[in-house]
Design an enzyme around this catalytic site. Structure first.
Site, short mmCIF file in Angstrom:
data_model
loop_
_atom_site.label_atom_id
_atom_site.label_comp_id
_atom_site.label_asym_id
_atom_site.label_seq_id
_atom_site.Cartn_x
_atom_site.Cartn_y
_atom_site.Cartn_z
N ARG A 152 0.87 -1.17 0.00
CA ARG A 152 0.00 0.00 0.00
C ARG A 152 0.91 1.23 0.00
NH1 ARG A 152 -2.08 -3.51 4.02
NH2 ARG A 152 -4.17 -4.30 3.55
N LYS A 178 -2.27 -2.24 7.92
CA LYS A 178 -3.47 -1.79 8.62
C LYS A 178 -3.51 -2.38 10.03
CE LYS A 178 -6.54 -0.94 4.69
NZ LYS A 178 -7.84 -1.28 4.06
N HIS A 246 -2.69 2.71 -6.05
CA HIS A 246 -3.26 1.45 -5.56
C HIS A 246 -3.45 0.44 -6.68
CE1 HIS A 246 -4.79 -0.52 -2.00
NE2 HIS A 246 -5.83 -0.96 -2.68
N ARG A 249 -0.63 -1.94 -6.86
CA ARG A 249 -0.77 -3.06 -5.91
C ARG A 249 -1.72 -4.11 -6.49
NH1 ARG A 249 -1.08 -4.58 -0.27
NH2 ARG A 249 -3.21 -4.99 0.43
N HIS A 272 -3.83 -9.20 3.61
CA HIS A 272 -5.28 -9.26 3.77
C HIS A 272 -5.63 -10.15 4.96
CE1 HIS A 272 -6.14 -8.24 -0.75
NE2 HIS A 272 -5.96 -7.16 -0.01
N TYR A 281 -9.42 -11.08 -7.00
CA TYR A 281 -8.50 -11.14 -8.14
C TYR A 281 -8.79 -12.35 -9.03
CZ TYR A 281 -6.10 -7.51 -5.62
OH TYR A 281 -5.83 -6.32 -4.97
#
Length: 300
Positions: A152, A178, A246, A249, A272, A281
């Site tokens: 990110r 995150k 982004h 990524r 994730h 994806y």
């Protein structure tokens, strides 16, 4: 509300941006309820919240052209606030659990073609711009990390100089994602070379404990600078507005999957929390998956 936000940061370990969004949503709800009820919103009055009040708030937000994802986040924030009040013995808000989350349309990420993604990390692509060469090198290094390691933009700009190994001395980055969660991410030697080319020409001091990527005056580099750089370059490369930092990524994940990458491994690389987040994806690469199915299934 201050205690609730402290709880989100300290115990739930939510990111500052999530806390900021939850606080904004809660304030907007309280302001709406004050007008809706024609009185100040006290804890006792908030505990008596009815489902119709929540639906009225959501409808008012929808009328302001707020999208489904933002409404879903607002509802999640209000539920978090209600749970905190209940835990603290300040009242139980049952109406929020009766509200269904708004439907959110599924949108697939828009990756950048492999050849174009590589050009973003080429400093020579910007040689005609009236900027100092070290800035070209810096931007190329940042975009190489976004595409080469799937970071990110906040993770790339959050790297300290000590976090980046010397060329040939290591091939792993420890990044903070995150929720302040750290993960190990492999980094290609040619990407490391771009980072150290930038370090070699950077005119500012880069101490080990400081950020490795700095702005024109030596302060922390703003994500907006990289966003503007990509906006200029995508115009020159003839790419759509969806070619953002982004998107690099997204391209990292999509191109790995198209080359046979394992979905669980890609999940770990991206940081994730849930595999379902990574599974978006597979929608992009459905043709490859169908081809594998036809090749491997005995009844295909």
């Amino acid at each position: 509300m201050v205690r609730w936000l402290s709880h989100l940061r300290a115990e739930r370990r939510l990111s500052p941006k999530t806390c900021e969004a939850y606080a904004r949503d809660a304030r907007q709800c309280l302001m709406f309820l004050s007008q809706h009820w024609g009185e100040l919103v006290t804890l006792k009055r908030f505990a008596a919240l009815e489902a119709s009040d929540v639906r009225a708030f959501m409808a008012a937000r929808r009328a302001d052209d707020i999208g489904g994802r933002s409404l879903m986040r607002a509802l999640a924030g209000l539920r978090s606030f209600a749970r905190f009040l209940e835990r603290e013995g300040l009242g139980k808000v049952g109406a929020l659990s009766a509200i269904r989350a708004p439907k959110v349309g599924k949108s697939l990420p828009k990756p950048i073609q492999m050849s174009a993604a590589k050009r973003f990390a080429d400093a020579s692509e910007r040689a005609g711009e009236d900027r100092e060469p070290w800035i070209w090198a810096r931007d190329a290094a940042v975009m190489a990390l976004l595409y080469g390691s799937g970071l990110r933009i906040s993770e790339a700009l959050g790297l300290k100089r000590r976090d980046v190994p010397q060329p040939g001395a290591g091939d792993v980055l420890v990044v903070t994602g995150k929720g302040n969660k750290t993960r190990m991410v492999p980094v290609l030697q040619n990407v490391l070379a771009l980072v150290h080319e930038y370090v070699a020409v950077c005119p500012h001091s880069l101490p080990p404990e400081g950020p490795i990527f700095v702005g024109a005056r030596g302060g922390p580099l703003s994500p907006r600078i990289i966003q503007l750089t990509m906006a200029r370059m995508r115009g020159a490369l003839g790419l759509p507005d969806s070619a953002t930092p982004h998107a690099l990524r997204h391209s990292f994940a999509t191109h790995l999957l198209s080359r046979g990458g394992d979905l669980r491994a890609i999940q770990e690389l991206l940081g994730h929390a849930s595999l379902s987040t990574t599974q978006i994806y597979t929608g992009i690469d459905s043709e490859r998956l169908l081809e594998v199915y036809k090749t491997a299934h005995p009844r295909a």
